[in-house]
Design a protein around this motif. Structure first.
Motif, PDB file in Angstrom:
ATOM      1  N   ILE A  48       0.857  -1.176   0.000  1.00 51.36           N
ATOM      2  CA  ILE A  48       0.000   0.000   0.000  1.00 51.36           C
ATOM      3  C   ILE A  48       0.898   1.232   0.000  1.00 51.36           C
ATOM      4  N   SER A  49       0.352   2.367  -0.416  1.00 47.96           N
ATOM      5  CA  SER A  49       1.165   3.575  -0.557  1.00 47.96           C
ATOM      6  C   SER A  49       0.662   4.692   0.331  1.00 47.96           C
ATOM      7  N   TRP A  50       1.595   5.534   0.737  1.00 50.29           N
ATOM      8  CA  TRP A  50       1.298   6.713   1.556  1.00 50.29           C
ATOM      9  C   TRP A  50       1.944   7.916   0.883  1.00 50.29           C
ATOM     10  N   LEU A  51       1.122   8.812   0.367  1.00 48.89           N
ATOM     11  CA  LEU A  51       1.580  10.066  -0.217  1.00 48.89           C
ATOM     12  C   LEU A  51       1.770  11.049   0.921  1.00 48.89           C
ATOM     13  N   LEU A  52       2.991  11.517   1.149  1.00 47.91           N
ATOM     14  CA  LEU A  52       3.231  12.291   2.358  1.00 47.91           C
ATOM     15  C   LEU A  52       4.193  13.441   2.128  1.00 47.91           C
ATOM     16  N   SER A  53       4.121  14.391   3.058  1.00 50.57           N
ATOM     17  CA  SER A  53       4.969  15.579   3.016  1.00 50.57           C
ATOM     18  C   SER A  53       5.609  15.768   4.380  1.00 50.57           C
ATOM     19  N   ARG A  54       6.664  15.002   4.623  1.00 50.07           N
ATOM     20  CA  ARG A  54       7.351  15.029   5.913  1.00 50.07           C
ATOM     21  C   ARG A  54       8.838  14.829   5.667  1.00 50.07           C
ATOM     22  N   PRO A  55       9.691  15.315   6.568  1.00 49.12           N
ATOM     23  CA  PRO A  55      11.139  15.094   6.405  1.00 49.12           C
ATOM     24  C   PRO A  55      11.452  13.601   6.347  1.00 49.12           C
ATOM     25  N   ALA A  56      12.232  13.213   5.364  1.00 50.89           N
ATOM     26  CA  ALA A  56      12.529  11.796   5.171  1.00 50.89           C
ATOM     27  C   ALA A  56      13.219  11.165   6.373  1.00 50.89           C
ATOM     28  N   ASP A  57      13.993  11.975   7.119  1.00 49.23           N
ATOM     29  CA  ASP A  57      14.696  11.446   8.284  1.00 49.23           C
ATOM     30  C   ASP A  57      14.007  11.860   9.587  1.00 49.23           C
ATOM     31  N   GLY A  58      12.777  12.334   9.494  1.00 42.79           N
ATOM     32  CA  GLY A  58      12.045  12.784  10.674  1.00 42.79           C
ATOM     33  C   GLY A  58      11.487  11.635  11.487  1.00 42.79           C
ATOM     34  N   GLY A  59      11.025  11.967  12.692  1.00 44.39           N
ATOM     35  CA  GLY A  59      10.550  10.948  13.611  1.00 44.39           C
ATOM     36  C   GLY A  59       9.333  10.191  13.134  1.00 44.39           C
ATOM     37  N   VAL A  60       8.418  10.857  12.426  1.00 45.06           N
ATOM     38  CA  VAL A  60       7.192  10.191  11.970  1.00 45.06           C
ATOM     39  C   VAL A  60       7.523   9.090  10.971  1.00 45.06           C
ATOM     40  N   ILE A  61       8.293   9.431   9.939  1.00 53.40           N
ATOM     41  CA  ILE A  61       8.627   8.437   8.917  1.00 53.40           C
ATOM     42  C   ILE A  61       9.485   7.320   9.505  1.00 53.40           C
ATOM     43  N   THR A  62      10.446   7.682  10.335  1.00 51.53           N
ATOM     44  CA  THR A  62      11.305   6.661  10.948  1.00 51.53           C
ATOM     45  C   THR A  62      10.484   5.665  11.759  1.00 51.53           C
ATOM     46  N   LEU A  80       4.925  -1.001   2.724  1.00 52.86           N
ATOM     47  CA  LEU A  80       4.441   0.380   2.805  1.00 52.86           C
ATOM     48  C   LEU A  80       5.337   1.229   1.916  1.00 52.86           C
ATOM     49  N   ASN A  81       4.773   1.694   0.814  1.00 52.90           N
ATOM     50  CA  ASN A  81       5.512   2.516  -0.141  1.00 52.90           C
ATOM     51  C   ASN A  81       5.307   3.982   0.210  1.00 52.90           C
ATOM     52  N   LEU A  82       6.389   4.664   0.583  1.00 52.38           N
ATOM     53  CA  LEU A  82       6.322   6.064   0.969  1.00 52.38           C
ATOM     54  C   LEU A  82       6.626   6.948  -0.231  1.00 52.38           C
ATOM     55  N   ILE A  83       5.641   7.737  -0.653  1.00 54.88           N
ATOM     56  CA  ILE A  83       5.812   8.670  -1.771  1.00 54.88           C
ATOM     57  C   ILE A  83       6.035  10.038  -1.155  1.00 54.88           C
ATOM     58  N   THR A  84       7.298  10.429  -1.029  1.00 54.60           N
ATOM     59  CA  THR A  84       7.666  11.590  -0.222  1.00 54.60           C
ATOM     60  C   THR A  84       7.978  12.811  -1.062  1.00 54.60           C
ATOM     61  N   THR A  85       7.368  13.937  -0.686  1.00 53.13           N
ATOM     62  CA  THR A  85       7.671  15.243  -1.278  1.00 53.13           C
ATOM     63  C   THR A  85       7.772  16.240  -0.128  1.00 53.13           C
ATOM     64  N   PRO A  86       8.967  16.403   0.491  1.00 53.97           N
ATOM     65  CA  PRO A  86       9.092  17.260   1.674  1.00 53.97           C
ATOM     66  C   PRO A  86       8.733  18.724   1.421  1.00 53.97           C
ATOM     67  N   ASP A  87       8.980  19.211   0.192  1.00 52.01           N
ATOM     68  CA  ASP A  87       8.655  20.605  -0.130  1.00 52.01           C
ATOM     69  C   ASP A  87       7.142  20.763  -0.169  1.00 52.01           C
ATOM     70  N   ARG A  88       6.586  21.545   0.767  1.00 53.13           N
ATOM     71  CA  ARG A  88       5.134  21.601   0.936  1.00 53.13           C
ATOM     72  C   ARG A  88       4.385  22.155  -0.279  1.00 53.13           C
ATOM     73  N   PRO A  89       4.816  23.275  -0.894  1.00 58.01           N
ATOM     74  CA  PRO A  89       4.083  23.753  -2.074  1.00 58.01           C
ATOM     75  C   PRO A  89       4.029  22.719  -3.203  1.00 58.01           C
ATOM     76  N   SER A  90       5.161  22.036  -3.447  1.00 52.13           N
ATOM     77  CA  SER A  90       5.188  21.011  -4.492  1.00 52.13           C
ATOM     78  C   SER A  90       4.289  19.846  -4.115  1.00 52.13           C
ATOM     79  N   TYR A  91       4.289  19.511  -2.833  1.00 56.54           N
ATOM     80  CA  TYR A  91       3.437  18.414  -2.382  1.00 56.54           C
ATOM     81  C   TYR A  91       1.962  18.734  -2.611  1.00 56.54           C
ATOM     82  N   ILE A  92       1.552  19.935  -2.231  1.00 60.43           N
ATOM     83  CA  ILE A  92       0.141  20.312  -2.363  1.00 60.43           C
ATOM     84  C   ILE A  92      -0.295  20.247  -3.819  1.00 60.43           C
TER      85      ILE A  92
END
Length: 446
Positions: A48-62, A80-92
């Motif tokens: 399953i996948s999670w589209l997210l906007s969080r720091p890749a090395d942050g506590g939530v993702i870890t 669990l496939n993490l689709i990460t875009t930390p930059d918030r404007p790009s993520y939105i």
């Protein structure tokens, strides 16, 4: 090559197109029942996948990566496939584009924005109140953590994974040098800044480059004066910047600018540089959340500054309608569950993850969005760390919501631009109010 103006216009056009597409399919079904939180069927492992906007090395993702690995050991074939875009404007932009195309994955990050509320209204997000109740976890979460995620009508469609206190860090030695004490009220800020400036001290370090830190200041006076309802009324066109509350906020911020509260060139100062100004002893005050405890409440700070660092919470005003223990207490961007792809596997993974998460996350030194778990104070922390953790247990239920999570994108962008001009003295309070009320009138309901 596109100019900055052309890129901004293109981004606005793309966002507008997405919004129109979403509005056009407002009657469409999400493909699942948002209230069926315990669907029948066998649990069949898959990715399953999670589209997210969080720091890749942050506590939530870890924490979630660890939990997903544990779950996969018991359920071979799960991932669990993490689709990460930390930059918030790009993520939105990515999130809203996928939503318009009905291609959101099983899990996706979103604030409780008007856009997200449209998705929920279309039946495209699982009802989280019902899910937590079904899992027996509804009493485990902090009230403030859940309230931060709720839409204006009180409904809950996102799960919090964080809990933070936003406070004002200050250097007691610098305040003493200027002969001032910490502000008892918001109206004490300008005199404090003037006294610090007179001693050649930068009063407040501000990350002006990112927009949202200055926008926080815009939220403070209205919250103390009229409570959290004001920004809700503002974004719904039921209040305006020319109202008594709005004008008071604008004039307060203009006064901060006139008093030289922020560093020269604040509009081009980034996050790290603003923090460095405070931690190096060049600025007296720094407004940031407890996500920076590891950098501000630590023995690793410069010894010349470390023992002088302390913090205070949002000051009040005369006649405030909110309590001293009510201020900005965000639980971060929430995780929504796609109703169209919700099935027994997604439910089972969420049941496992939400049960394990508080312990794993708190062990990293972070404040859990739940109660009943003890945050691990890291080695080398100063007493401020434990004090902030303890203070999290005493916050009130009303929250000073960050306005960047409440206003529509076009209004929010214009507000951040106009706030910089106002504080720099490049526009007057009347000019600011006229511009922002026109912007609101143009965008309310979009």
């Amino acid at each position: 090559m596109m100019t900055t103006t052309q890129r901004s216009a293109a981004l606005f056009a793309a966002t507008a197109a997405v919004a129109l597409t979403l509005t056009g399919c407002a009657g469409a079904s999400g493909g699942g029942d948002p209230t069926d939180v315990n669907p029948d069927g066998e649990i069949t492992a898959r990715e399953i996948s999670w589209l997210l906007s969080r720091p890749a090395d942050g506590g939530v993702i870890t924490a979630m990566e660890q939990i997903a690995e544990e779950y996969a050991e018991e359920n071979p074939g799960f991932g669990l496939n993490l689709i990460t875009t930390p930059d918030r404007p790009s993520y939105i932009q990515k999130y809203e584009t996928l939503a318009a195309a009905n291609k959101l994955p099983e899990l996706f990050d979103t604030d409780a924005t008007p856009f997200a509320q449209k998705l929920a209204g279309q039946g495209r997000m699982v009802d989280i109140d019902l899910l937590l109740e079904d899992l027996g976890l509804d009493g485990e979460f902090r009230e403030a953590a859940l309230n931060y995620q709720r839409f204006d009508d009180g409904s809950l469609y996102t799960i919090p994974f964080e809990f933070q206190l936003e406070v004002f860090w200050y250097n007691a030695d610098l305040l003493a040098e200027a002969g001032v004490e910490i502000p008892a009220t918001l109206d004490d800020f300008a005199p404090m800044c003037e006294a610090l400036r007179a001693q050649g001290i930068t009063p407040i370090a501000l990350d002006g480059q990112d927009g949202w830190p200055l926008e926080r200041y815009m939220a403070y006076y209205p919250f103390r004066m009229a409570g959290p309802q004001y920004v809700q009324d503002l974004k719904n066109g039921e209040a305006s910047f020319s109202d008594e509350t709005g004008r008071a906020a604008v004039e307060w911020l203009y006064g901060l600018g006139q008093a030289g509260c922020f560093q020269e060139g604040f509009s081009s100062t980034g996050y790290a540089d603003a923090q460095a100004q405070f931690t190096s002893g060049r600025a007296a005050v720094y407004n940031i959340g407890t996500w920076e405890l590891g950098n501000l409440a630590t023995e690793a700070l410069d010894p010349a500054v470390r023992d002088a660092v302390d913090y205070f919470t949002l000051p009040t005003i005369d006649g405030a309608v909110t309590a001293d223990n009510e201020y900005v207490t965000p639980s971060g961007i929430g995780m929504a569950v796609n109703a169209a792809t919700y099935d027994p596997l997604v439910r089972d993974f969420l049941a496992y993850a939400l049960e394990r998460y508080p312990e794993v996350y708190a062990a990293s030194g972070a404040l859990s969005p739940t109660t009943g778990v003890e945050t691990t104070i890291p080695d080398g922390a100063t007493p401020l760390y434990a004090r902030a953790v303890e203070q999290a247990e005493t916050v009130g239920s009303a929250i000073a919501m960050p306005w960047d999570t409440q206003l529509d994108p076009a209004t929010n962008t214009r507000l951040q631009q106009e706030l910089t001009l106002l504080v720099q003295g490049d526009s007057t309070p009347d000019e600011f109010i006229e511009t922002m009320d026109a912007t609101l009138a143009e965008n309310v309901g979009d």
